[in-house]
Design an enzyme around this catalytic site. Sequence first.
Site, PDB file in Angstrom:
ATOM      1  CD  GLN A 135      -3.025   0.829   0.050  1.00 57.35           C
ATOM      2  OE1 GLN A 135      -3.236  -0.276  -0.426  1.00 57.35           O
ATOM      3  NE2 GLN A 135      -3.605   1.920  -0.410  1.00 57.35           N
ATOM      4  CD1 TRP A 163      -6.734  11.136  -6.631  1.00 57.29           C
ATOM      5  CD2 TRP A 163      -8.311   9.720  -7.345  1.00 57.29           C
ATOM      6  NE1 TRP A 163      -7.607  11.853  -7.404  1.00 57.29           N
ATOM      7  CE2 TRP A 163      -8.590  10.998  -7.869  1.00 57.29           C
ATOM      8  CE3 TRP A 163      -9.160   8.659  -7.666  1.00 57.29           C
ATOM      9  CZ2 TRP A 163      -9.692  11.250  -8.675  1.00 57.29           C
ATOM     10  CZ3 TRP A 163     -10.257   8.908  -8.474  1.00 57.29           C
ATOM     11  CH2 TRP A 163     -10.515  10.194  -8.965  1.00 57.29           C
ATOM     12  CB  VAL A 164      -3.507   5.958  -2.935  1.00 55.68           C
ATOM     13  CG1 VAL A 164      -2.914   4.664  -2.397  1.00 55.68           C
ATOM     14  CG2 VAL A 164      -3.400   6.007  -4.452  1.00 55.68           C
ATOM     15  CB  SER A 170      -5.781  -0.060   1.900  1.00 56.44           C
ATOM     16  OG  SER A 170      -6.339  -0.833   0.850  1.00 56.44           O
ATOM     17  CD  GLU A 222     -12.050   2.496  -5.482  1.00 60.20           C
ATOM     18  OE1 GLU A 222     -12.038   1.321  -5.073  1.00 60.20           O
ATOM     19  OE2 GLU A 222     -11.118   3.286  -5.280  1.00 60.20           O
TER      20      GLU A 222
END
Length: 253
Positions: A135, A163-164, A170, A222
């Site tokens: 990640q 965006w990440v 995550s 998404e």
Amino acid sequence: METQELPRRKRRKKRSVIGGIIKILFLTAVIVFCFCLDHFFHMEQTEGFSSDSLSAGISALPAPESFADEEDWMLILVNQSHPLPEGYEIHTVSLSNGEQIDERIYPALQDMFDAMREDGVYPVVASGYRTTQDQQQILDDKIEEWKAQGLSYEEAKSSAEEWVALPGYSEHELGLAADINADGIHSAGGDVYDWLAENAYRYGFIQRYPEDKTEITGIAYEPWHYRYVGEKAAAEIKEQGICLEEYLEERGK
Ligand SMILES: [Zn+2]
């Protein structure tokens, strides 16, 4: 002589009968003992009580809540305000393209992919389990990408973080999420996304970041990101048109 011999023989016969009974009783006792011993060891294996936990006593056993909520692993929340649980452990299985996922969700994912192919839709897992280092790498790459477009490090960093997800935050680090795309040969993205939106819940997967829930999830729409939550939760989430955060709030978690 003969009249004296007869009772002796009888007595010998009687003794040998008693001896035989004793032998049978002894053998039976040995067999029963062996059976009990085998049963005891078998119990030790299947119930997972190692001699260590037996000698350590009750404190070594899991707390009662973890027995009651043994399916809660399916509903672990990881988002911007809920990091990966400390010491989270995972056993993964590798897919044919090298991506990995939690072994517990592999059968459901396989069933779903089989059903898709039967319907003429051809998916791939573009991204499954990620380590925290993976990640970090994705985030670093994104920062570099923005810097290459002329942004300063600070600007690039804040853009990338939009965006990440930050390492440790995550859902891919749980191993229960997969980015599912089209194989690019037989199917196009839209075919896969449409099929998933309609049917994934039957296999225990939910669309984790729906278009109308971005304010709650904090993540842009998404259509490829699917999360395993089990068939029961997936059906309820789909039916109510809610996201995982709302579902868990309803349940008071
Ligand atoms: Zn994803």
